[in-house]
Design an enzyme around this catalytic site. Sequence first.
Site, PDB file in Angstrom:
ATOM      1  N   HIS A 243      -2.933   8.814   0.250  1.00  0.00           N
ATOM      2  CA  HIS A 243      -2.562   7.418  -0.006  1.00  0.00           C
ATOM      3  C   HIS A 243      -3.700   6.585  -0.638  1.00  0.00           C
ATOM      4  O   HIS A 243      -3.589   6.117  -1.757  1.00  0.00           O
ATOM      5  CB  HIS A 243      -2.168   6.728   1.310  1.00  0.00           C
TER       6      HIS A 243
HETATM    7  O1  RIB Z   1       0.422   4.848   5.751  1.00  0.00           O
HETATM    8  C1  RIB Z   1      -0.778   5.296   5.175  1.00  0.00           C
HETATM    9  C2  RIB Z   1      -1.908   4.351   5.457  1.00  0.00           C
HETATM   10  O2  RIB Z   1      -2.118   4.262   6.859  1.00  0.00           O
HETATM   11  C3  RIB Z   1      -3.257   4.835   4.876  1.00  0.00           C
HETATM   12  O3  RIB Z   1      -4.037   3.721   4.520  1.00  0.00           O
HETATM   13  C4  RIB Z   1      -3.891   5.563   6.032  1.00  0.00           C
HETATM   14  O4  RIB Z   1      -5.322   5.538   5.981  1.00  0.00           O
HETATM   15  C5  RIB Z   1      -3.424   4.719   7.190  1.00  0.00           C
HETATM   16  O5  RIB Z   1      -4.300   3.606   7.282  1.00  0.00           O
END
Ligand code: RIB
Length: 319
Positions: A243
């Site tokens: 992500h």
């Molecule tokens: O849903 C993904 C997010 O949540 C990313 O930023 C991961 O690091 C968690 O913080």
Amino acid sequence: MTPRKVVIDCDPGIDDAIGLLLAFGSPEIDVRGITVVSGNVPLGCSTRNTLQICELSGRVDMPVHPGCFRPLVRDPIRGLFSGSTGLGRLRLPAPSREPAGAHATDFLIDTIDAAIAADTTITLCSMGPLTNLGVVFRMRPDLVRGVDRLVMMGGAYREPGNRTPAAEFNMLADPHAAHIVFSSGLPITAIGLDASHQALSTPERVARIEAAAGPFSTVIGDLLRFWDRGDVDRFDGPGGPLHDPLVIAFLLRPDLFEARRARVFVEHESALALGQTVTDWYGQSGIEPNVDIVTKVDADAFYSMLAERLAGRVAIPGQ
Ligand code: RIB
Ligand code: CA
């Protein structure tokens, strides 16, 4: 080329850590400081992780400002995939320095004020819950004019949520702060699960990154292998959706992304849909669109760039 001035707000977290390494390995980006927020792990842990990642990159000059130790209203929730320390099975030496003294919100306010005074703007990158930014723009809504764009990882726009059927973790972790930020008037590019689920860290991609990273491949490999969800049914293959590094990749190569503008509302009252990023794709609300939602990513090109930038970008302490 003048490097782009950015502040990164994050909650390391394995994917946050990869995002920081990508930023440090990209001369197009001038990271003015890092603000840390409670999210994947408690604030003290994510702050320590941030200091360690800076040290890994030889960036002991980088200001690291701890911020809010909990969400604005709701009880804290934690990430499920970064392990108890927040960096998987990676074990790094204790940081050699303390975090900066100023609170993250003070650092953000001072940095944006300075940009306005210099008749310029700063880019904000967020990789965790929006608590710090929610406080800043509730205290000083006028600061919007000092921010050219907020590029944030968060939300699920056509995709289902990853922590509830409705909500992605960063939005669910502090829906009230997210509501403030999405209502602030900031120009927002949202990299949600719709984008990150197109960018899986498959074993082939991890192996390519490890090979490119040379002597540092163990660090990167440890982080990325721990990130594998092992949920082939859900992701249609092995690996984990990477992500947060997409936030930095968007700044480096916006041509690898496609986006569509829409009005986004953050559900901050419902029990069932708390944290949902309710997206008005067809203008039914009659309210001006406020978010560029990333709908497509060139994943192969993203991973090629990631491998290239991470190569040799981490300095193993003592080597
Ligand atoms: O849903 C993904 C997010 O949540 C990313 O930023 C991961 O690091 C968690 O913080
Ligand atoms: Ca994160």
